[in-house]
Design an enzyme around this catalytic site. Structure first.
Site, PDB file in Angstrom:
ATOM      1  N   GLU A 190      -6.731  -0.652   8.356  1.00  0.00           N
ATOM      2  CA  GLU A 190      -6.039  -1.162   7.346  1.00  0.00           C
ATOM      3  C   GLU A 190      -5.550  -2.574   7.204  1.00  0.00           C
ATOM      4  O   GLU A 190      -5.869  -3.467   6.444  1.00  0.00           O
ATOM      5  CB  GLU A 190      -5.186  -0.435   6.523  1.00  0.00           C
ATOM      6  CG  GLU A 190      -5.515   0.992   6.157  1.00  0.00           C
ATOM      7  CD  GLU A 190      -5.621   2.045   7.154  1.00  0.00           C
ATOM      8  OE1 GLU A 190      -5.417   1.797   8.294  1.00  0.00           O
ATOM      9  OE2 GLU A 190      -5.689   3.322   6.735  1.00  0.00           O
ATOM     10  N   PHE A 231       4.011  15.313   3.616  1.00  0.00           N
ATOM     11  CA  PHE A 231       2.850  14.778   4.537  1.00  0.00           C
ATOM     12  C   PHE A 231       2.312  13.730   4.148  1.00  0.00           C
ATOM     13  O   PHE A 231       2.009  13.373   2.941  1.00  0.00           O
ATOM     14  CB  PHE A 231       1.560  15.949   4.639  1.00  0.00           C
ATOM     15  CG  PHE A 231       0.644  15.619   5.586  1.00  0.00           C
ATOM     16  CD1 PHE A 231       0.859  15.301   6.989  1.00  0.00           C
ATOM     17  CD2 PHE A 231      -0.598  15.207   5.156  1.00  0.00           C
ATOM     18  CE1 PHE A 231      -0.126  15.152   7.682  1.00  0.00           C
ATOM     19  CE2 PHE A 231      -1.709  14.896   6.072  1.00  0.00           C
ATOM     20  CZ  PHE A 231      -1.271  14.542   7.309  1.00  0.00           C
ATOM     21  N   GLN A 232       2.295  12.750   5.282  1.00  0.00           N
ATOM     22  CA  GLN A 232       2.090  11.393   5.119  1.00  0.00           C
ATOM     23  C   GLN A 232       2.827  10.652   3.739  1.00  0.00           C
ATOM     24  O   GLN A 232       2.415   9.653   3.190  1.00  0.00           O
ATOM     25  CB  GLN A 232       0.474  11.204   4.745  1.00  0.00           C
ATOM     26  CG  GLN A 232      -0.206  11.422   6.193  1.00  0.00           C
ATOM     27  CD  GLN A 232      -1.821  11.069   5.777  1.00  0.00           C
ATOM     28  OE1 GLN A 232      -2.297  11.279   4.796  1.00  0.00           O
ATOM     29  NE2 GLN A 232      -2.462  10.786   7.069  1.00  0.00           N
ATOM     30  N   LYS A 264      -0.751  10.308  -6.144  1.00  0.00           N
ATOM     31  CA  LYS A 264      -2.054  10.858  -6.303  1.00  0.00           C
ATOM     32  C   LYS A 264      -2.165  11.808  -7.519  1.00  0.00           C
ATOM     33  O   LYS A 264      -3.308  11.937  -8.148  1.00  0.00           O
ATOM     34  CB  LYS A 264      -2.538  11.464  -5.066  1.00  0.00           C
ATOM     35  CG  LYS A 264      -1.897  12.939  -4.558  1.00  0.00           C
ATOM     36  CD  LYS A 264      -2.004  13.177  -3.512  1.00  0.00           C
ATOM     37  CE  LYS A 264      -2.448  14.841  -3.396  1.00  0.00           C
ATOM     38  NZ  LYS A 264      -2.836  15.179  -1.909  1.00  0.00           N
TER      39      LYS A 264
END
Ligand SMILES: Cc1ncc(C[n+]2csc(CCOP(=O)(O)OP(=O)(O)O)c2C)c(N)n1
Lengths: 194, 575
Positions: free
Chosen positions: B65, B128-129, B178
């Site tokens: 990234e 998570f993440q 998301k």
């Protein structure tokens, strides 16, 4: 020469704006004496009153850096203007029966209010300038302070006109309009500044 | 991947109800995006699910990234008016952007980073993440947004582009949960121009102040102009040239201002400051009127602050960012405005003039303190390689330089007869910038030659992007000036840290030719001057990216240089 400067800042009432302002001030190495934030007459706008301890040039830099934040609408450095800058103090004072009278007299001089009474203590509310609050705390200190909570200053400049008025935005015009009339003075609030 | 949630949202016309991911992609197209550098992951997979439906968006899969952020930066810097775009997933993906965003922020580069975020319902649960991307990037972006409602997606993207490109440009991050990428809502792209009461457009230059500047120019005996990157961002190169010619004012520049002024012009000085040309520092220190345009005047320019322009009677500062005025040096006259607009309005007020004595004096200093190098040992010198490279640039190749000695050499030997693009991480000094950024520059300028000059230290920091370059045949010509050490640090240690070399030896740098082979990238190496030219010719003739390793004199140093803690006139020169 360092002094405490008082910035009156109008910001968009959006999540995270306090974080942005505080983070900018920290990153540029300015010291905050106090910061208070709350709603204004306009739902979409919050007012922050920030007391920063800086020199004149640093204050200018702080102001300019703050103005660059996209959520900051206007900044007004009101240090030294005829402003009303008030803090709120809540203080729990040791006040057994024998000493209550004396303490209540002090509270009256400072136009404070007793907001809670317990067998051995009182909670007192006092508002006013930083100096006034400092004085009050000093005077009640000998009786025994159990606990205290103190807000940062909130401030407005005296006079008829709003210092900063949000006007309809038009490309090419300033977003703010400062009132042409100089701030009209009323008698300074000296209550309790003994 | 379970695609069921999206399948039901496929009804296209007439209502134009789209998923958040589609809305984001369509909004990017509306803002003129054609190229996206990115990397997928759990929190941005809906974006990637719909990306193939928009062939007008070319997505370049970078290999890290950070490479994506720098590539977007290089894209934006090399194509005026464009905004670079980078995608990353949440958590580690987004955090890998931080250095790239900081680099773009300090050098005022418009970049939009769209990061996936965990679902709105999971935010704050350490899922998570998940990471606080807004918080982690706050001090390295111009502004950032966390999208919280599907109907905000299009307006937020529109506003983000506006903020990124308006006034002093900079990176803007959009954190995109998301669940909202999958949420379906009506797509209406706001047509009206963005107006933000808290983000006014830059002011017009103050005419009275411009008149004052014109008067000061008239009265000046020893005028000097310094140009920064602001001149390039605003496209004021020709206007600057016109002003300097009209009043015969010598022009120097900052590292980031390299390319703003034709270097071969008789009025050209050179780079100023810490590693600037001696004659430029002398001119600045003797100037009575100094005009700084589009620059921050940081410590690399001023060296010891009180040594900067001590004889100046009128310091003039023109910058679009009011916060730059008086931040490092306090000017006597300042104008807050876009550089090109200010100069355009200033020129008619300026009377033609020529200070013969001053210009003669400067010519003399130029002769006494040339920017030069000496070859004492017959080893290949970095400047020899650069002279060969620049002789093949037609004064129009885009040159990127990394950080370290290579950067300063490349800047000082950039001697175009017209304004040009020399891109480097001048503000943050990010090693590993040039190689991925050069991909962006080449993507934005497919018809131009793009040279990437780097040290071997900086190159390996982002060398994974060789895969990206080869895969997409991005024909950058890379010159590694390999001195088998962290050269700039080695030079500092030798000269300023009591000669103790510590942690600067890079003899274990891999064989770059084999490395290039492994990636399928044409690679060549030499340590002989006579092979440099032919190698560059072969590289230019090759239709694709090329990695050239030059084993240079390991002890070649950057000169001139002002010893740490010393002032502008204490520069040490090559001898
Ligand atoms: C990411 C990063 N880490 C560390 C530094 C500090 N630094 C500045 S120049 C330099 C040496 C660069 O070595 P190399 O890439 O081989 O280039 P050279 O100076 O030899 O041309 C270092 C370590 C930096 N600028 N950026």
């Amino acid at each position: 020469m360092s002094q405490t400067r008082l910035l009156s800042v109008l910001v968009e009432n959006k999540p995270g704006v306090l974080h942005r302002v505080a983070s900018m001030i920290r990153r540029r190495g300015f010291n905050i004496d106090s910061l208070s934030v709350g709603p204004t007459e306009d739902d979409s706008v919050s007012r922050m009153t920030i007391a920063v301890h800086v020199g004149k040039q640093q204050a200018e830099q702080a102001t300019k850096q703050l103005s660059k934040l996209v959520d900051v609408i206007t900044i007004d450095d009101i240090t030294g203007l005829r402003n009303v800058a008030h803090e709120l103090l809540l203080i729990r004072i040791h006040a057994p029966a024998g000493q209550r009278r004396e303490i209540l007299d002090l509270i009256a001089i400072f136009r404070g209010r007793v907001v809670d009474v317990a067998p051995n203590t009182l909670i007192v509310e006092v508002t006013g300038s930083t100096e006034k609050i400092d004085n009050f705390i000093e005077l009640v200190h000998p009786y025994g302070i159990k606990e205290a909570a103190r807000s940062g200053a909130v401030a407005l400049v005296r006079g008829d006109e709003a210092r900063i008025r949000l006007v309809d935005f038009e490309i090419g015009t300033d977003v703010t309009e400062r009132s042409a009339a100089p701030a009209q003075g009323e008698a300074a609030d000296t209550t309790g500044t003994v | 991947m379970a695609a069921t949630a999206a399948r039901t949202d496929q009804t296209p016309e007439p209502a134009r109800r789209l998923t958040g991911a589609q809305i984001a992609l369509e909004s990017l197209i509306r803002e003129g995006t054609e190229t996206i550098f990115g990397y997928p992951g759990g929190a941005n997979l809906w974006l990637y699910r719909y990306l193939p439906e928009y062939p007008q968006l070319r997505h370049i899969l970078v290999r890290h990234e950070q490479g994506g952020a720098h590539a977007a930066d290089g894209f934006a810097r090399s194509k005026r008016g464009s905004v670079g775009v980078v995608f990353a997933t949440s958590g580690p993906g987004a955090l890998n952007l931080v250095t790239g965003l900081a680099t773009a922020y300090l050098d005022s580069v418009p970049v939009i980073a769209i990061t996936g975020q965990v679902a709105t319902t999971a935010i704050g649960t350490d899922s998570f993440q998940e990471s606080d991307v807004i918080g982690s990037t706050m001090s390295v972006v111009k502004h950032s947004y966390l999208i919280t409602r599907a109907e905000d997606i299009a307006p937020t993207i529109k506003e983000a582009f506006h903020v990124a490109r308006t006034g002093r440009p900079g990176p803007v991050l959009i954190d995109f949960p998301k669940d909202l990428q999958a949420a379906v809502t009506e797509f209406n792209y706001p047509e009206e121009p963005i107006r933000l009461r808290s983000f006014p457009p830059p002011p017009r230059p103050d005419a009275a102040r411009l008149r004052r500047i014109a008067q000061l120019i008239r009265e000046a005996k020893r005028p000097v102009i310094l140009a920064g990157r602001g001149v390039i961002i605003s496209g004021a190169e020709e206007t600057l040239l016109e002003l300097s010619h009209k009043a015969n004012i010598p022009v120097g520049w900052t590292l980031l201002g390299t390319g703003a002024y034709p270097v071969t012009d008789p009025l050209a000085l050179q780079m100023v400051g810490f590693m600037g040309a001696g004659y430029t520092n002398k001119a600045v220190c003797d100037a009575d009127v100094l005009i700084m345009i589009g620059m921050r005047c940081d410590d690399r320019v001023t060296t010891k602050l009180d040594s900067f322009a001590p004889r100046v009677e009128h310091l003039i500062h023109i910058d679009i960012d009011p916060a730059e005025i008086g931040k490092n040096v306090v000017p006597h006259v300042s104008v807050v405005a876009d550089a090109d607009t200010a100069l355009r309005e200033l020129i008619p007020m300026v009377e033609p003039k020529r200070e013969h004595e001053w210009l003669t004096q400067i010519d003399q200093w130029r002769e006494e303190h040339p920017v030069r190098f000496l070859n004492h040992n017959g080893l290949l010198q970095p400047q020899e390689v650069l002279e060969e490279m620049y002789s093949r640039s037609q004064d129009e190749a885009i040159v990127l330089a990394d950080v370290g000695q290579n950067q300063i050499w490349a800047a000082l030997w950039f001697r175009y007869s017209r304004p040009g693009l020399f891109l480097n991480s001048g503000g943050t000094g990010t090693m590993g910038y040039a190689f991925p950024a050069s991909m962006g520059a080449k993507m934005a300028n497919p018809d131009k030659t793009v040279f990437c000059v780097t040290g071997e230290g900086g190159f390996v920091m982002n060398m994974q992007e060789m895969a990206t370059m080869v895969e997409n045949n991005i024909a950058v010509k890379v010159l590694v000036l390999n001195n088998r050490s962290l050269g700039m640090v080695r030079q500092f240690q030798d000269d300023f840290y009591e000669g103790v070399r510590s942690a600067v030896d890079l003899s274990f740098t891999p064989d770059l030719v084999k490395l290039g082979d492994a990636f399928g990238m044409k690679a060549m190496t030499t340590d002989k001057l006579e092979e440099v030219g032919p190698m560059l010719d072969a590289a230019l003739a090759h239709d694709g990216p090329v990695l050239m390793n030059f084993d240079i004199d390991p002890l070649a140093n950057v000169y001139p240089i002002v010893p740490l803690g010393k002032g502008m006139l204490d520069f040490v020169e090559a001898e």
